[in-house]
Write an enzyme that holds these catalytic residues in place. Structure first.
Site, PDB file in Angstrom:
ATOM      1  N   ASN A  82       0.797  -1.224   0.000  1.00 24.71           N
ATOM      2  CA  ASN A  82       0.000   0.000   0.000  1.00 24.71           C
ATOM      3  C   ASN A  82       0.829   1.274   0.000  1.00 24.71           C
ATOM      4  O   ASN A  82       0.320   2.350   0.309  1.00 24.71           O
ATOM      5  CB  ASN A  82      -0.971  -0.008   1.182  1.00 24.71           C
ATOM      6  CG  ASN A  82      -1.789  -1.282   1.210  1.00 24.71           C
ATOM      7  OD1 ASN A  82      -1.668  -2.067   2.134  1.00 24.71           O
ATOM      8  ND2 ASN A  82      -2.572  -1.535   0.174  1.00 24.71           N
ATOM      9  N   VAL A  89       1.876   7.041   0.350  1.00 20.11           N
ATOM     10  CA  VAL A  89       0.988   6.106   1.035  1.00 20.11           C
ATOM     11  C   VAL A  89      -0.374   6.116   0.354  1.00 20.11           C
ATOM     12  O   VAL A  89      -0.918   7.174   0.048  1.00 20.11           O
ATOM     13  CB  VAL A  89       0.839   6.493   2.527  1.00 20.11           C
ATOM     14  CG1 VAL A  89      -0.160   5.586   3.227  1.00 20.11           C
ATOM     15  CG2 VAL A  89       2.193   6.438   3.220  1.00 20.11           C
ATOM     16  N   CYS A  90      -0.903   4.922   0.126  1.00 24.11           N
ATOM     17  CA  CYS A  90      -2.203   4.785  -0.528  1.00 24.11           C
ATOM     18  C   CYS A  90      -3.142   4.005   0.395  1.00 24.11           C
ATOM     19  O   CYS A  90      -3.132   2.777   0.400  1.00 24.11           O
ATOM     20  CB  CYS A  90      -2.044   4.069  -1.870  1.00 24.11           C
ATOM     21  SG  CYS A  90      -3.597   3.890  -2.756  1.00 24.11           S
ATOM     22  N   ILE A  91      -3.894   4.754   1.192  1.00 19.61           N
ATOM     23  CA  ILE A  91      -4.934   4.151   2.030  1.00 19.61           C
ATOM     24  C   ILE A  91      -6.185   5.010   1.891  1.00 19.61           C
ATOM     25  O   ILE A  91      -6.105   6.201   1.582  1.00 19.61           O
ATOM     26  CB  ILE A  91      -4.509   4.018   3.512  1.00 19.61           C
ATOM     27  CG1 ILE A  91      -4.033   5.341   4.094  1.00 19.61           C
ATOM     28  CG2 ILE A  91      -3.462   2.935   3.685  1.00 19.61           C
ATOM     29  CD1 ILE A  91      -3.716   5.304   5.579  1.00 19.61           C
TER      30      ILE A  91
END
Length: 167
Positions: A82, A89-91
């Protein structure tokens, strides 16, 4: 020149986090001249592959915060499904509010103005504990996580050791 509502809110939130720091991270300003750029130190959570690591990141807040989310980027190398290869950051909590045009996320999982830097950092610590390989930002890390978990673990542990050496 008076401060904007965004600046006032960020100053208050920074002061609160520094006064009562949650376990697992610390925050400060990248430069005392801008409240919109924070530096973050995340300590790898116990009982995870990232345990004991020291991961530096930046939180960059937009001028229209809290209506829109900040961007978070690791500046310490990290191998995670992620986290984009460039460290972003990919959330869900960092995605703009509203419906996901691809249908992967509910609107309630995305950014809401009630979220704070603390909720973001807690979400990132949770992400380190439980990678989501279903909608990865780093396809190679997700593939290795699923198909070759031993190699994934070795690579993560190597980067954890390197993060400790960089202190």
């Amino acid at each position: 020149m008076p401060s904007s509502a965004s600046e006032q809110l960020l100053r208050k939130q920074l002061k609160e986090i520094q006064k009562n720091p949650p376990q697992g991270f610390s925050v400060g300003l990248v430069d005392d001249k801008s409240i919109f750029e924070w530096e973050v130190m995340i300590i790898g959570p116990e009982d995870t592959l990232y345990e004991g690591g020291f991961f530096h990141a930046t939180l960059s807040f937009p001028q229209d915060y809290p209506l829109m989310p900040p961007k978070m980027k690791f500046t310490t190398e990290i191998w995670h499904p992620n986290v984009h290869p460039n460290g972003e950051v990919c959330i869900s909590i960092l995605h703009p509010p509203g419906d996901d045009k691809y249908g992967y996320e509910d609107a309630g999982e995305r950014w809401l103005p009630v979220h704070s830097p603390e909720t973001i950092l807690i979400s990132v610590i949770s992400m380190l504990s439980s990678p989501n390989d279903e909608s990865p930002a780093n396809i190679d890390a997700a593939k290795e996580f699923r198909e070759n978990p031993q190699e994934f673990k070795k690579r993560v542990r190597r980067l954890v050791r390197r993060s400790i050496e960089m202190i």
